[in-house]
Design a protein around this motif. Structure first.
Motif, PDB file in Angstrom:
ATOM      1  N   VAL A  49       0.848  -1.193   0.000  1.00  0.00           N
ATOM      2  CA  VAL A  49       0.000   0.000   0.000  1.00  0.00           C
ATOM      3  C   VAL A  49       0.883   1.242   0.000  1.00  0.00           C
ATOM      4  O   VAL A  49       0.589   2.243  -0.658  1.00  0.00           O
ATOM      5  CB  VAL A  49      -0.930   0.002   1.234  1.00  0.00           C
ATOM      6  N   SER A  50       1.976   1.170   0.759  1.00  0.00           N
ATOM      7  CA  SER A  50       2.950   2.254   0.868  1.00  0.00           C
ATOM      8  C   SER A  50       4.264   1.626   1.313  1.00  0.00           C
ATOM      9  O   SER A  50       4.326   0.414   1.562  1.00  0.00           O
ATOM     10  CB  SER A  50       2.480   3.293   1.899  1.00  0.00           C
ATOM     11  N   PRO A  51       5.342   2.398   1.444  1.00  0.00           N
ATOM     12  CA  PRO A  51       6.590   1.815   1.950  1.00  0.00           C
ATOM     13  C   PRO A  51       6.462   1.268   3.370  1.00  0.00           C
ATOM     14  O   PRO A  51       7.343   0.529   3.825  1.00  0.00           O
ATOM     15  CB  PRO A  51       7.569   2.999   1.912  1.00  0.00           C
ATOM     16  N   TYR A  52       5.362   1.590   4.067  1.00  0.00           N
ATOM     17  CA  TYR A  52       5.209   1.184   5.458  1.00  0.00           C
ATOM     18  C   TYR A  52       3.911   0.405   5.704  1.00  0.00           C
ATOM     19  O   TYR A  52       3.447   0.310   6.837  1.00  0.00           O
ATOM     20  CB  TYR A  52       5.264   2.412   6.366  1.00  0.00           C
ATOM     21  N   GLU A  53       3.359  -0.183   4.645  1.00  0.00           N
ATOM     22  CA  GLU A  53       2.132  -0.955   4.822  1.00  0.00           C
ATOM     23  C   GLU A  53       2.007  -2.018   3.740  1.00  0.00           C
ATOM     24  O   GLU A  53       2.248  -1.760   2.555  1.00  0.00           O
ATOM     25  CB  GLU A  53       0.905  -0.037   4.784  1.00  0.00           C
ATOM     26  N   LEU A  54       1.629  -3.228   4.168  1.00  0.00           N
ATOM     27  CA  LEU A  54       1.360  -4.347   3.273  1.00  0.00           C
ATOM     28  C   LEU A  54      -0.041  -4.876   3.545  1.00  0.00           C
ATOM     29  O   LEU A  54      -0.517  -4.835   4.681  1.00  0.00           O
ATOM     30  CB  LEU A  54       2.353  -5.492   3.518  1.00  0.00           C
ATOM     31  N   LYS A  55      -0.669  -5.435   2.511  1.00  0.00           N
ATOM     32  CA  LYS A  55      -1.939  -6.121   2.680  1.00  0.00           C
ATOM     33  C   LYS A  55      -1.898  -7.443   1.918  1.00  0.00           C
ATOM     34  O   LYS A  55      -1.212  -7.566   0.907  1.00  0.00           O
ATOM     35  CB  LYS A  55      -3.109  -5.264   2.195  1.00  0.00           C
ATOM     36  N   SER A  56      -2.665  -8.416   2.419  1.00  0.00           N
ATOM     37  CA  SER A  56      -2.692  -9.742   1.820  1.00  0.00           C
ATOM     38  C   SER A  56      -4.095 -10.319   1.918  1.00  0.00           C
ATOM     39  O   SER A  56      -4.834 -10.035   2.858  1.00  0.00           O
ATOM     40  CB  SER A  56      -1.706 -10.671   2.524  1.00  0.00           C
ATOM     41  N   THR A  57      -4.438 -11.162   0.933  1.00  0.00           N
ATOM     42  CA  THR A  57      -5.720 -11.873   0.984  1.00  0.00           C
ATOM     43  C   THR A  57      -5.510 -13.344   1.335  1.00  0.00           C
ATOM     44  O   THR A  57      -6.467 -14.130   1.259  1.00  0.00           O
ATOM     45  CB  THR A  57      -6.434 -11.786  -0.376  1.00  0.00           C
TER      46      THR A  57
END
Length: 768
Positions: A49-57
């Motif tokens: 999402v950004s250099p400081y955020e990840l998302k996963s399904t």
């Protein structure tokens, strides 16, 4: 730009069209795809999402004890650590997640925690982590952590392990490699003066106890410390103590050279030369013993009892270290890079897998091992290998939003016997992919070498701001792609090629700005040995029986080798004394002559099983000890049995602890020849799989040291569980000889306080 893939019958569902379909593909295998800032695996995806955020399904296996995180956001202040600027957002996010988890791993006492589920400092875990990246990211915590792993005798601690730790597990010297890495990063001479004698004492102790008659280090494969996970079921911990593991020997040869360089820096030239010579001799011995020309890589370990054979499995960490530390000859390094088996999910811990064993070390990828393998692929110049290596680490880190301990090679999931988030050596390996591969930062005793390896598909400009080196801060920029440096600009001045790639430490004492421009030329193409995740056949179970048709003069002898049939086997190989003597499709063989017999099953595709448990029909004599008792009295005993000891032969047993008088027997040797000696013993001071109370003794022949006897735990309080020690093989003249069992200073184990066992009898076998 090139994108590497080796697709084989990929389900249409796997990489369905989506909003990210236009993103450039960076790496794609049968198992997953990395495109742009997103990882895809079947119906799942993970993205930055950004250099400081990840998302996963991603959704893990239902009912597994460990839940799957579907997001990560920075929790800690990372401003004091090197800041990455990259043209790939996923790369930045995964690097920052590793930094964030690294901060989590620093305990209040400034030691490095092994993992979220694993408290405390472990010698091998912290050492391999330090070598990868903690030496420069956490130098103070690295120093404190290493000093926690030094015992009161001033030696490196071998952590609890199979059968009672050292000398069954013998990889503690990786501590010295890590200690030297800290020196190369910090230039701290006082640190070097502190750690050098610790390393030297530990080496000298090992030289007296864990070196085989062939000049190789005995003991368990480095870090693979759960015996059932990597050995045939018949192998007991005493058998493991006598095996020779390729990975442990490679690490040991590298350590000898590192300690030699320590001596060199400290002005101890004579000691340095001796250590270098030992390292070179061990490296040559490794190549002679483990190299498999037909496969193009090293075998995993030797095993057996009276005779040793080579387990032909590939073991990724050992293969990688052989390249990284130049233990393998140059001509073998390229071969290892191209021929070591690589599964769709990445580098296996070892290959092929064990079919009747659950997933942990077996059938698994450990991301930190994959990181070492990727570093080795970069050193070997294998662009495709580097991309698949980076992908094998980034895939699970992104999908699980943490740096997991290990992954199942069948499906990439975390469904294994044990697992942990925030795993120290995995996050350290994640960081190293950036710093040591894409930026190519390497530390030497007198300076810094920067040799980036940037696959063409990752071409661009990336920067590390505030990289720590010997008290200074460096800003490092890499431009372009390839693995050849065109310009190396230090504080505005190009020093390459006139002054080479080594930047002297004194040139950087006030910090600096470093720009590396690559030549933007294609890296010479190399192959990757992409294979399905194969499992080896089951291990045959053998026994010796009497065949009346083969009896001599009506005397029954064990001269018929028999074994259970194995499904889907193309043939069996019969071994005598470690050498093939026959191939058959039958399940029996006439073992006419005395020897040690084994059987290997071979599948239709040529994959071998483990060799069966050795069965001996050699002439054997049992010699009881004088002065036997039926009660224990030693103050060292940790677990006193409620009932009297049972299961011994003869009148009783002899008890031995650190203060015991030598136990001696006399043996009449009927003819000159080669004989093996082993002890029937009991050690109930600890469990089979952990703790540190392995009993160690010296065997003497007519008053002279003849070898080291190892008697591992056989279960806590299991004093009625008797087993055999290792065998010591000696040439003997005809006549009467005195065999002694005594405790010498080099027999001190990791527990120090308890080094205790019961001796039932001495077994003498006429080998030849």
């Amino acid at each position: 730009m090139k994108a590497y893939r080796y697709l084989m019958a990929v389900p249409a569902l796997a990489f369905a069209a989506n909003a990210f379909a236009a993103d450039p593909v960076i790496v794609e295998t049968e198992a997953y795809r990395w495109a742009g800032d997103t990882i895809f695996q079947n119906e799942f995806k993970a993205w930055a999402v950004s250099p400081y955020e990840l998302k996963s399904t991603y959704k893990g296996r239902p009912g597994y004890y460990m839940p799957v995180d579907q997001s990560w956001k920075r929790k800690n202040d990372l401003s004091s650590y090197p800041k990455l600027k990259s043209n790939n957002l996923l790369h930045e996010a995964l690097y920052n997640m590793a930094l964030d988890e690294m901060v989590n791993a620093v305990e209040p006492d400034t030691t490095l925690r092994t993992g979220k589920e694993w408290s405390g400092v472990w010698t091998r875990d912290v050492s391999y982590s330090i070598i990868l990246s903690m030496a420069y990211m956490q130098p103070e915590a690295s120093m404190i952590s290493l000093m926690k792993k030094v015992n009161p005798s001033g030696q490196i601690i071998q952590d609890t392990g199979s059968g009672g730790a050292w000398p069954i597990s013998t990889d503690r010297l990786v501590w010295a490699l890590a200690a030297y890495e800290i020196y190369k990063v910090t230039g701290d001479r006082k640190w070097l003066e502190k750690v050098y004698p610790i390393a030297l004492r530990s080496l000298e102790k090992d030289e007296k106890t864990v070196m085989s008659e062939r000049g190789l280090v005995k003991g368990e494969t480095s870090f693979i410390d759960w015996r059932e996970q990597s050995h045939p079921k018949w192998m007991q911990t005493v058998d493991i103590s006598q095996s020779e593991a390729m990975g442990t020997n490679v690490m040991y040869a590298a350590t000898l050279r590192a300690v030699g360089e320590m001596a060199q820096v400290l002005g101890k030239k004579r000691e340095a030369d001796k250590l270098f010579a030992k390292s070179d001799a061990l490296a040559a011995n490794i190549d002679k013993t483990f190299w498999m020309p037909d496969k193009g890589y090293y075998g995993m370990y030797t095993y057996g009892r009276g005779s040793r054979i080579l387990n032909p499995r590939a073991e990724s960490l050992g293969e990688a270290l052989a390249i990284l530390y130049d233990i393998a000859p140059k001509e073998h390094q390229k071969s290892i890079s191209e021929n070591s088996p690589q599964t769709p999910f990445g580098a296996p811990v070892f290959y092929p897998q064990i079919s009747d064993m659950p997933n942990y070390h077996n059938n698994a990828l450990w991301p930190w091992v994959a990181s070492y393998w990727t570093l080795a692929q970069a050193k070997a110049g294998n662009e495709r290998g580097v991309l698949e290596g980076i992908g094998s680490v980034y895939r699970p880190a992104a999908l699980f939003c943490t740096n997991k301990e290990n992954l199942n090679l069948d499906n990439g999931d975390i469904f294994t016997e044990l697992n942990s988030s925030n795993m120290l050596w995995c996050l350290a390996g994640n960081i190293a992919l950036t710093t040591r591969v894409l930026f190519g930062i390497h530390f030497e005793k007198d300076g810094l070498v920067i040799e980036p390896f940037v696959p063409e598909v990752l071409a661009g400009k990336r920067t590390l701001e505030g990289f720590p080196y010997r008290g200074a801060k460096l800003d490092i920029t890499v431009e372009g792609y390839g693995n050849s440096v065109k310009e190396l600009i230090v504080n505005g001045k190009n020093i390459y090629p006139e002054k080479g790639k080594l930047i002297p430490a004194k040139m950087l004492k006030n910090g600096g700005d470093i720009i590396v421009r690559l030549d933007n030329q294609p890296i010479p193409e190399m192959k990757v040995n992409s294979v399905p995740n194969v499992k080896a056949p089951l291990t045959p179970v053998t026994w010796l029986a009497n065949n009346p048709a083969l009896d001599g003069e009506g005397v029954p002898v064990n001269n018929q080798l028999e074994w259970n049939p194995i499904e889907y086997i193309a043939k069996y190989i019969v071994l005598k004394d470690g050498e093939p003597v026959a191939e058959t499709r039958e399940t029996s063989y006439a073992a006419v002559t005395p020897g040690e017999w084994q059987v290997i099953g071979v599948s239709g595709s040529g994959v071998q099983s483990f060799a069966s448990e050795p069965r001996s029909n050699r002439p054997t004599v049992i010699v009881e000890f004088p002065g036997e008792t039926v009660r224990m009295k030693s103050a060292e005993v940790s677990y006193l049995p409620e009932a009297a000891i049972a299961g011994f032969t003869g009148a009783g047993f002899v008890e031995t602890d650190r203060s015991s008088a030598p136990a001696e027997v006399t043996v009449d040797i009927p003819e000159e020849g080669v004989y093996s000696f082993s002890l029937r013993y009991a050690n109930g001071n600890g469990p089979v799989n952990t703790e540190n109370k392995a009993a160690v003794r010296t065997l003497t022949l007519d008053g002279n040291k003849a070898g080291t006897i190892v008697m591992p735990h056989r279960g806590r309080g299991n004093w009625n569980d008797w087993g055999m020690s290792n065998q010591i093989v000696l040439p003997l003249e005809k006549g009467r000889h005195t065999l002694g069992v005594r405790y010498l200073p080099e027999d001190e184990n990791m527990n120090i306080s308890t080094n205790h066992a019961l001796l039932d009898h001495l077994r003498v076998e006429h080998v030849k």
